[in-house]
Design a protein around this motif. Structure first.
Motif, PDB file in Angstrom:
ATOM      1  N   PHE A 182      76.507  14.711  35.726  1.00 41.44           N
ATOM      2  CA  PHE A 182      75.354  13.836  35.524  1.00 41.44           C
ATOM      3  C   PHE A 182      75.029  13.014  36.767  1.00 41.44           C
ATOM      4  CE2 PHE A 182      73.853   9.546  34.296  1.00 41.44           C
ATOM      5  CZ  PHE A 182      72.618   9.878  33.771  1.00 41.44           C
ATOM      6  N   ASN A 191      73.404  14.811  39.526  1.00 39.82           N
ATOM      7  CA  ASN A 191      72.015  15.157  39.225  1.00 39.82           C
ATOM      8  C   ASN A 191      71.059  13.972  39.337  1.00 39.82           C
ATOM      9  OD1 ASN A 191      71.258  18.068  37.920  1.00 39.82           O
ATOM     10  ND2 ASN A 191      73.450  17.640  37.775  1.00 39.82           N
ATOM     11  N   ALA A 194      80.510  16.458  33.680  1.00 42.02           N
ATOM     12  CA  ALA A 194      79.379  17.343  33.411  1.00 42.02           C
ATOM     13  C   ALA A 194      78.372  17.386  34.550  1.00 42.02           C
ATOM     14  CB  ALA A 194      78.685  16.908  32.123  1.00 42.02           C
ATOM     15  N   GLU A 196      69.960  19.181  29.461  1.00 39.30           N
ATOM     16  CA  GLU A 196      71.044  19.992  29.987  1.00 39.30           C
ATOM     17  C   GLU A 196      72.363  19.231  30.115  1.00 39.30           C
ATOM     18  OE1 GLU A 196      69.969  21.865  33.642  1.00 39.30           O
ATOM     19  OE2 GLU A 196      68.243  22.931  32.780  1.00 39.30           O
ATOM     20  N   ILE A 197      72.314  17.930  30.332  1.00 40.40           N
ATOM     21  CA  ILE A 197      73.549  17.179  30.610  1.00 40.40           C
ATOM     22  C   ILE A 197      73.735  16.002  29.660  1.00 40.40           C
ATOM     23  CG2 ILE A 197      74.845  15.932  32.372  1.00 40.40           C
ATOM     24  CD1 ILE A 197      73.168  17.436  34.471  1.00 40.40           C
ATOM     25  N   TRP A 198      72.789  15.079  29.656  1.00 39.87           N
ATOM     26  CA  TRP A 198      72.969  13.831  28.923  1.00 39.87           C
ATOM     27  C   TRP A 198      73.149  14.046  27.427  1.00 39.87           C
ATOM     28  CZ3 TRP A 198      73.414   8.621  30.022  1.00 39.87           C
ATOM     29  CH2 TRP A 198      73.178   7.733  28.978  1.00 39.87           C
ATOM     30  N   LEU A 214      80.369  12.370  31.305  1.00 37.96           N
ATOM     31  CA  LEU A 214      79.160  12.557  32.111  1.00 37.96           C
ATOM     32  C   LEU A 214      79.523  12.910  33.550  1.00 37.96           C
ATOM     33  CD1 LEU A 214      76.804   9.632  30.963  1.00 37.96           C
ATOM     34  CD2 LEU A 214      76.511  12.070  30.499  1.00 37.96           C
ATOM     35  N   THR A 261      76.521  23.282  26.730  1.00 35.75           N
ATOM     36  CA  THR A 261      76.487  23.461  28.181  1.00 35.75           C
ATOM     37  C   THR A 261      77.860  23.289  28.820  1.00 35.75           C
ATOM     38  OG1 THR A 261      75.913  21.118  28.441  1.00 35.75           O
ATOM     39  CG2 THR A 261      74.103  22.687  28.359  1.00 35.75           C
TER      40      THR A 261
END
Length: 438
Positions: free
Chosen positions: A110, A113, A108, A201-203, A105, A249
């Protein structure tokens, strides 16, 4: 000319030890074709495991190779298994899944964000999120693991973090920064559009890597079990791991892939230690294509990037894994891209076209003392114009290697040309040879 492609154990056809291999050459020099021939040669040994880590999905999909590799492996009696990071591989074990998940995470984006901007604060946030996830999972009745996490995990994590004053204060010590984080968390929790964006998009793409059945309905298999089986089963498969991540992603996120590669390396080392304690060897070859994308030439003591951590893992691995019967094949465009310690630990080298200038050629000069051989290597013509793919081998590749001089050969990208250049083989083998076999 016979090649000595021996397995890494004792007994018939065995070298008695593992060794590491380097295949070098610029793009278009024929590295992939040569690696395919080498794989098929090693695959003759059914007691030898082979794991091919494929960042471009060339070998996993069996495309643009001189022959049908998967079909040829099956004709040798080998079981071929292909797993894709996109929808088939599950990461993590019971002990490390949560920490690995929160680390991914971080890579990425996270924490950035959800309002945590600086790298140091993001690391604190990662630790707090890991702690919160463990509490949430353990409070389920019955207790569950991350691989069985419910769909509302993100909402529960963000809500728990927002309500945990100690966690927020650890992430941000100042009152103003802490209040900004609280406001950002409130907006994400309460605004459906932003919550869904962060989740989709991330999690979720990262969480899917850890679920037994992901959000797309794919049943995933444990990476630990895949790797362990290829290394330790009595009937060892040839495994291709497609880590390209197509459609995800993180497809272009090399830091995430480096973290996954480190997990594979650690898994193999643990399996090797366990077998070594039983006076057994793994007898396994690990191939890493496009190694220059993941292994650095150097790293600083204060560099904690996943690329540097992976390089440190490989440097340690090439020193210690040989005794476990575990050898690595690094396929890469440049020698300079590999850490010097890794290059020094290689026992078998294959040099293709394009390494004749600067530091690249100086490293070859350090390895090859034969001036005539060096002159011949420098005369290699660009394969893109000549359609010839020459290689210079150094190390125990042939019965002629006892001379210490390099061995030169031509690699064919079309099977018909291989047959044309080896008339005696074609005549003696008759119909045994065709487009799909060697």
């Amino acid at each position: 000319m016979p090649f000595w492609l021996k397995h890494f154990d004792r007994g018939e056809g065995g070298a008695g030890e593992a060794y590491h291999i380097g295949v070098f050459g610029k793009s278009g020099s024929g590295k992939s074709g040569l690696a395919a021939y080498l794989l098929l040669g090693y695959a003759r040994h059914k007691n030898m495991g082979i794991i091919f880590i494929d960042p471009q999905n060339q070998f996993a999909s069996d495309t643009d190779l001189p022959f049908k590799l998967h079909e040829s492996l099956k004709k040798l009696g080998r079981k071929v298994e292909v797993y894709s990071l996109t929808n088939q591989i599950r990461l993590g074990t019971k002990n490390n899944a949560v920490n690995l998940f929160t680390s991914l995470l971080l890579k990425a984006g996270f924490y950035r964000n959800i309002g945590v901007k600086s790298k140091e604060n993001q690391e604190y946030a990662s630790e707090e999120v890991a702690r919160i996830i463990r509490v949430i999972l353990s409070n389920q009745q019955p207790k569950i693991e991350l691989k069985n996490a419910c769909d509302d995990l993100l909402l529960n994590v963000l809500t728990s973090l927002r309500n945990d004053n100690n966690a927020l204060q650890r992430i941000y010590g100042s009152k103003q920064a802490k209040e900004r984080l609280e406001q950002t968390l409130d907006s994400i929790i309460n605004e459906n559009i932003e919550f869904q964006r962060v989740k989709e998009e991330i999690w979720q793409p990262v969480l899917d890597l850890f679920l037994e059945r992901d959000s797309q309905g794919n049943q995933r298999k444990s990476l630990w079990l895949i790797v362990e089986k290829a290394a330790t089963d009595q009937t060892k498969p040839v495994v291709f791991l497609d880590i390209k991540g197509k459609g995800t992603t993180f497809a272009d996120n090399e830091e995430i892939k480096a973290l996954i590669l480190k997990e594979i390396s650690i898994t193999l080392r643990v399996a090797g230690e366990r077998e070594f304690d039983k006076d057994k060897r793994l007898n396994c070859l690990i191939c890493l294509d496009e190694a220059h994308r993941f292994v650095r030439a150097s790293f600083g003591n204060d560099d904690n990037s996943e690329m540097s951590n992976l390089t440190k893992t490989f440097v340690d691995g090439v020193r210690t894994t040989r005794k476990y019967g575990l050898g690595y094949m690094f396929i890469t465009q440049t020698i300079a891209s590999l850490h010097k310690e890794i290059v020094q630990q290689l026992r078998l080298y294959a040099f293709g076209y394009g390494l004749t200038s600067g530091s690249e050629y100086r490293q070859i000069e350090e390895l090859v003392s034969d001036k005539q051989a060096l002159s011949l290597y420098k005369s290699f013509v660009d394969p893109q114009s000549s359609k010839q793919y020459p290689f210079m081998f150094l190390g125990p590749i042939s019965p002629l290697s006892f001379t210490g001089s390099p061995l030169f050969l031509q690699m064919f990208t079309e099977f018909s040309k291989f047959k044309d250049a080896n008339k005696l083989v074609e005549q003696s083998q008759g119909n045994l040879f065709n487009q799909n076999t060697l």
